[in-house]
Design a protein around this motif. Structure first.
Motif, PDB file in Angstrom:
ATOM      1  N   LEU A 188     -16.149   5.573 -17.195  1.00  0.00           N
ATOM      2  CA  LEU A 188     -14.916   7.191 -16.902  1.00  0.00           C
ATOM      3  C   LEU A 188     -16.205   8.136 -16.214  1.00  0.00           C
ATOM      4  CD1 LEU A 188     -13.510   8.014 -20.185  1.00  0.00           C
ATOM      5  CD2 LEU A 188     -12.528   7.453 -18.104  1.00  0.00           C
ATOM      6  N   THR A 189     -17.546   8.070 -16.491  1.00  0.00           N
ATOM      7  CA  THR A 189     -18.548   8.445 -15.491  1.00  0.00           C
ATOM      8  C   THR A 189     -18.724   8.061 -14.226  1.00  0.00           C
ATOM      9  OG1 THR A 189     -19.889   9.367 -17.515  1.00  0.00           O
ATOM     10  CG2 THR A 189     -20.811   9.541 -15.426  1.00  0.00           C
ATOM     11  N   GLU A 190     -18.573   7.333 -13.753  1.00  0.00           N
ATOM     12  CA  GLU A 190     -18.794   6.927 -12.498  1.00  0.00           C
ATOM     13  C   GLU A 190     -17.943   7.060 -11.877  1.00  0.00           C
ATOM     14  OE1 GLU A 190     -19.190   2.371  -9.978  1.00  0.00           O
ATOM     15  OE2 GLU A 190     -19.300   2.025 -12.075  1.00  0.00           O
ATOM     16  N   HIS A 191     -15.956   6.897 -12.312  1.00  0.00           N
ATOM     17  CA  HIS A 191     -14.974   7.970 -12.280  1.00  0.00           C
ATOM     18  C   HIS A 191     -14.597   9.272 -11.557  1.00  0.00           C
ATOM     19  CE1 HIS A 191     -10.290   8.552 -10.840  1.00  0.00           C
ATOM     20  NE2 HIS A 191     -10.670   8.931 -11.835  1.00  0.00           N
ATOM     21  N   ASP A 192     -15.733  10.194 -12.912  1.00  0.00           N
ATOM     22  CA  ASP A 192     -14.987  11.342 -12.683  1.00  0.00           C
ATOM     23  C   ASP A 192     -15.512  12.210 -13.677  1.00  0.00           C
ATOM     24  OD1 ASP A 192     -14.530  14.149 -12.266  1.00  0.00           O
ATOM     25  OD2 ASP A 192     -11.984  13.945 -13.144  1.00  0.00           O
ATOM     26  N   ALA A 193     -16.864  11.988 -13.953  1.00  0.00           N
ATOM     27  CA  ALA A 193     -18.108  12.627 -14.967  1.00  0.00           C
ATOM     28  C   ALA A 193     -17.758  13.986 -15.458  1.00  0.00           C
ATOM     29  CB  ALA A 193     -18.960  12.709 -14.334  1.00  0.00           C
ATOM     30  N   LEU A 194     -16.833  14.787 -14.748  1.00  0.00           N
ATOM     31  CA  LEU A 194     -16.850  16.273 -14.807  1.00  0.00           C
ATOM     32  C   LEU A 194     -15.789  16.386 -15.644  1.00  0.00           C
ATOM     33  CD1 LEU A 194     -17.732  19.361 -15.101  1.00  0.00           C
ATOM     34  CD2 LEU A 194     -16.090  20.152 -13.025  1.00  0.00           C
ATOM     35  N   GLY A 195     -14.615  15.570 -15.382  1.00  0.00           N
ATOM     36  CA  GLY A 195     -12.958  15.008 -16.089  1.00  0.00           C
ATOM     37  C   GLY A 195     -13.309  14.252 -17.336  1.00  0.00           C
ATOM     38  N   ALA A 196     -13.974  13.911 -17.226  1.00  0.00           N
ATOM     39  CA  ALA A 196     -14.301  12.806 -18.622  1.00  0.00           C
ATOM     40  C   ALA A 196     -14.565  13.721 -19.597  1.00  0.00           C
ATOM     41  CB  ALA A 196     -15.309  11.430 -17.706  1.00  0.00           C
ATOM     42  N   HIS A 197     -15.645  14.915 -19.151  1.00  0.00           N
ATOM     43  CA  HIS A 197     -16.130  15.243 -20.145  1.00  0.00           C
ATOM     44  C   HIS A 197     -15.622  16.682 -20.893  1.00  0.00           C
ATOM     45  CE1 HIS A 197     -20.468  13.598 -20.874  1.00  0.00           C
ATOM     46  NE2 HIS A 197     -20.638  13.194 -19.737  1.00  0.00           N
ATOM     47  N   LEU A 198     -15.174  17.142 -19.959  1.00  0.00           N
ATOM     48  CA  LEU A 198     -14.035  18.305 -19.704  1.00  0.00           C
ATOM     49  C   LEU A 198     -13.143  17.849 -21.055  1.00  0.00           C
ATOM     50  CD1 LEU A 198     -13.649  20.323 -16.654  1.00  0.00           C
ATOM     51  CD2 LEU A 198     -15.058  21.172 -19.134  1.00  0.00           C
ATOM     52  N   SER A 199     -12.467  16.333 -21.062  1.00  0.00           N
ATOM     53  CA  SER A 199     -11.555  16.228 -21.942  1.00  0.00           C
ATOM     54  C   SER A 199     -11.856  15.430 -22.856  1.00  0.00           C
ATOM     55  CB  SER A 199     -10.765  14.930 -21.221  1.00  0.00           C
ATOM     56  OG  SER A 199      -9.948  13.812 -21.870  1.00  0.00           O
ATOM     57  N   ALA A 200     -12.677  14.644 -22.739  1.00  0.00           N
ATOM     58  CA  ALA A 200     -13.539  14.214 -24.482  1.00  0.00           C
ATOM     59  C   ALA A 200     -13.510  15.271 -25.485  1.00  0.00           C
ATOM     60  CB  ALA A 200     -14.098  12.780 -24.315  1.00  0.00           C
ATOM     61  N   GLU A 201     -14.683  15.814 -25.034  1.00  0.00           N
ATOM     62  CA  GLU A 201     -15.791  17.184 -25.473  1.00  0.00           C
ATOM     63  C   GLU A 201     -15.023  18.189 -25.721  1.00  0.00           C
ATOM     64  OE1 GLU A 201     -19.353  17.360 -23.681  1.00  0.00           O
ATOM     65  OE2 GLU A 201     -19.465  15.824 -23.520  1.00  0.00           O
ATOM     66  N   LEU A 202     -14.047  18.786 -24.586  1.00  0.00           N
ATOM     67  CA  LEU A 202     -13.330  20.168 -25.293  1.00  0.00           C
ATOM     68  C   LEU A 202     -11.870  20.463 -24.523  1.00  0.00           C
ATOM     69  CD1 LEU A 202     -16.680  21.920 -22.719  1.00  0.00           C
ATOM     70  CD2 LEU A 202     -16.367  21.963 -24.548  1.00  0.00           C
ATOM     71  N   ALA A 246     -17.493  25.499 -15.707  1.00  0.00           N
ATOM     72  CA  ALA A 246     -19.106  25.733 -14.557  1.00  0.00           C
ATOM     73  C   ALA A 246     -20.273  25.591 -15.929  1.00  0.00           C
ATOM     74  CB  ALA A 246     -19.087  27.255 -14.187  1.00  0.00           C
ATOM     75  N   ALA A 247     -20.420  25.482 -16.683  1.00  0.00           N
ATOM     76  CA  ALA A 247     -21.738  25.699 -18.007  1.00  0.00           C
ATOM     77  C   ALA A 247     -22.009  23.679 -17.764  1.00  0.00           C
ATOM     78  CB  ALA A 247     -21.432  26.207 -18.893  1.00  0.00           C
ATOM     79  N   LYS A 248     -20.658  22.829 -17.984  1.00  0.00           N
ATOM     80  CA  LYS A 248     -20.599  21.236 -17.820  1.00  0.00           C
ATOM     81  C   LYS A 248     -21.105  20.692 -16.469  1.00  0.00           C
ATOM     82  CE  LYS A 248     -19.971  19.713 -21.214  1.00  0.00           C
ATOM     83  NZ  LYS A 248     -21.208  18.362 -21.930  1.00  0.00           N
ATOM     84  N   ARG A 249     -20.377  21.569 -15.005  1.00  0.00           N
ATOM     85  CA  ARG A 249     -20.512  21.712 -14.456  1.00  0.00           C
ATOM     86  C   ARG A 249     -22.120  21.152 -14.497  1.00  0.00           C
ATOM     87  NH1 ARG A 249     -17.791  23.801 -11.764  1.00  0.00           N
ATOM     88  NH2 ARG A 249     -16.146  21.654 -10.852  1.00  0.00           N
ATOM     89  N   THR A 250     -23.071  22.670 -14.387  1.00  0.00           N
ATOM     90  CA  THR A 250     -24.588  22.423 -14.613  1.00  0.00           C
ATOM     91  C   THR A 250     -25.344  21.657 -15.955  1.00  0.00           C
ATOM     92  OG1 THR A 250     -24.130  24.598 -14.281  1.00  0.00           O
ATOM     93  CG2 THR A 250     -26.413  24.242 -14.156  1.00  0.00           C
ATOM     94  N   GLU A 251     -24.528  21.173 -16.853  1.00  0.00           N
ATOM     95  CA  GLU A 251     -25.131  20.203 -17.861  1.00  0.00           C
ATOM     96  C   GLU A 251     -25.365  19.053 -16.314  1.00  0.00           C
ATOM     97  OE1 GLU A 251     -23.635  20.189 -21.448  1.00  0.00           O
ATOM     98  OE2 GLU A 251     -23.825  22.156 -21.868  1.00  0.00           O
ATOM     99  N   LEU A 252     -23.869  19.265 -16.514  1.00  0.00           N
ATOM    100  CA  LEU A 252     -24.351  17.483 -15.929  1.00  0.00           C
ATOM    101  C   LEU A 252     -24.911  16.766 -14.705  1.00  0.00           C
ATOM    102  CD1 LEU A 252     -20.535  16.596 -16.160  1.00  0.00           C
ATOM    103  CD2 LEU A 252     -22.037  15.583 -16.892  1.00  0.00           C
ATOM    104  N   ARG A 253     -24.940  17.508 -13.642  1.00  0.00           N
ATOM    105  CA  ARG A 253     -26.272  18.276 -12.690  1.00  0.00           C
ATOM    106  C   ARG A 253     -28.140  18.130 -12.751  1.00  0.00           C
ATOM    107  NH1 ARG A 253     -24.920  22.268 -10.652  1.00  0.00           N
ATOM    108  NH2 ARG A 253     -26.276  23.655 -11.068  1.00  0.00           N
ATOM    109  N   ARG A 254     -27.988  18.640 -14.447  1.00  0.00           N
ATOM    110  CA  ARG A 254     -29.178  18.950 -14.637  1.00  0.00           C
ATOM    111  C   ARG A 254     -29.887  17.888 -15.912  1.00  0.00           C
ATOM    112  NH1 ARG A 254     -29.958  25.217 -16.485  1.00  0.00           N
ATOM    113  NH2 ARG A 254     -29.804  25.799 -14.217  1.00  0.00           N
ATOM    114  N   SER A 255     -28.596  17.503 -15.873  1.00  0.00           N
ATOM    115  CA  SER A 255     -29.342  16.178 -17.515  1.00  0.00           C
ATOM    116  C   SER A 255     -27.549  15.271 -17.797  1.00  0.00           C
ATOM    117  CB  SER A 255     -29.660  16.530 -18.589  1.00  0.00           C
ATOM    118  OG  SER A 255     -28.615  17.637 -18.968  1.00  0.00           O
ATOM    119  N   PRO A 256     -28.084  14.318 -16.478  1.00  0.00           N
ATOM    120  CA  PRO A 256     -26.885  13.026 -16.459  1.00  0.00           C
ATOM    121  C   PRO A 256     -26.765  12.177 -17.332  1.00  0.00           C
ATOM    122  CG  PRO A 256     -28.579  12.710 -14.403  1.00  0.00           C
ATOM    123  CD  PRO A 256     -28.703  14.128 -15.298  1.00  0.00           C
TER     124      PRO A 256
END
Length: 243
Positions: free
Chosen positions: A130-144, A92-102
Motif C-alpha cells: 500500500l505504501t508503494e501504491h499510495d503512502a499518504l492515502g494508506a496512512h490516512l485511511s489506516a491511522e486517521l 499536511a502533518a502526515k505528509r511531512t512525517e512520511l517525507r522525514r521518516s518513511p
C-alpha cells in the motif's frame, strides 16, 4: 485472524466514506428544514397573535426567513471551515512525517494492520504494497480514517444549510398567509406540527433511532414554541402595546 483479502480495499473505504458523508449531508438538510419550520412559524404565529393584518405577518416572516437562512449558512460555514482546517492540518502533518521518516511510518502502518487482526508477516506485506501504491492515502485511511479526497467544503455546507432552512421556512409562511384570517392560526399549527413529525421521522430513520420517539420530541417542542409565541403576541396585542 483476518487475511489480506478480507481487508476493506481503499476504494471501498472511499465509497463507505462517501456514503456516510452523503447521509450526514441529508441529516443536516433535514435538521436545517426543521429549524426553518420552527423558527419562522414561531415568528409568524407570534405576530398573528398580535394582529390579523397580513402585511406585518409577511414582513416578520420574511425577515425571519432571510435572517435565519443567513445565520444558518454562516454557522455551517464556520463549523465546516474549522473541520476542513483540522483535516488539512492532519494531512499536511502526515505528509511531512512520511517525507522525514518513511521507515518509521512504514513500521507504524504495519502495526496498525496488525491491530486490525493481520499476522505480522501479512501486515508488513500489506503495508509495504500500500505504501508503494499510495503512502499518504494508506496512512490516512489506516491511522486517521480519512481520505484526502473527502475533505469537506464549507461553501457546499453553507449553501445546503441555507437552502434547507428556506425550504422549511416557506411552509409556515404559506400556511399562515393563504387561509382566511379566522382559521389561519389553527391551520398553521396543524401544518407545522405535521411537517415537524415528518422531519423528525426522517431524521430518526437516517440516524437509526426510534422514529416515533424522535417525531414526538420535535412535535412537542414545536407545539411549545408556537403556543408560547402566540400567547406572547396575543398578550401584546390585547395590551395595546402593538396593533
Amino acid at each position: 485472524m483476518k487475511r489480506a483479502d478480507q481487508l476493506t480495499p481503499p476504494r471501498e473505504l472511499t465509497k463507505t466514506g462517501e456514503i456516510a458523508q452523503r447521509l450526514n449531508w441529508l441529516r443536516a438538510g433535514v435538521l436545517g428544514a426543521n429549524d426553518g419550520i420552527v423558527s419562522v412559524a414561531a415568528v409568524a404565529v407570534g405576530v398573528a397573535g398580535a394582529t390579523t393584518e397580513s402585511g406585518p405577518i409577511l414582513t416578520a416572516g420574511m425577515a425571519a426567513l432571510v435572517g435565519g437562512a443567513i445565520s444558518m449558512a454562516l454557522g455551517e460555514y464556520v463549523s465546516v471551515s474549522s473541520q476542513r482546517d483540522s483535516q488539512n492540518s492532519m494531512i499536511a502533518a502526515k505528509r511531512t512525517e512520511l517525507r522525514r521518516s518513511p521507515r518509521e511510518n512504514l513500521a507504524g502502518l504495519a502495526r496498525a494492520y496488525e491491530q486490525k487482526g493481520l499476522s505480522p508477516a501479512t501486515a508488513a506485506l500489506v503495508a509495504d504494497e500500500l505504501t508503494e501504491h499510495d503512502a499518504l492515502g494508506a496512512h490516512l485511511s489506516a491511522e486517521l480514517n480519512l481520505d484526502v479526497h473527502d475533505v469537506v467544503s464549507p461553501w457546499h455546507a453553507a449553501f445546503a444549510s441555507a437552502i434547507a432552512f428556506i425550504l422549511g421556512a416557506i411552509l409556515p409562511l404559506l400556511a399562515i398567509l393563504l387561509p382566511p384570517e379566522s382559521i389561519r392560526v389553527p391551520i398553521t399549527f396543524i401544518t407545522v406540527l405535521l411537517a415537524l413529525g415528518i422531519t423528525g421521522w426522517i431524521g430518526a430513520m437516517i440516524g437509526g433511532g426510534s422514529r416515533i420517539r424522535a417525531a414526538a420530541r420535535v412535535v412537542l417542542g414545536g407545539a411549545l414554541a408556537l403556543a408560547a409565541t402566540f400567547a406572547i403576541g396575543s398578550l401584546l396585542g390585547s395590551s395595546g402595546l402593538v396593533g
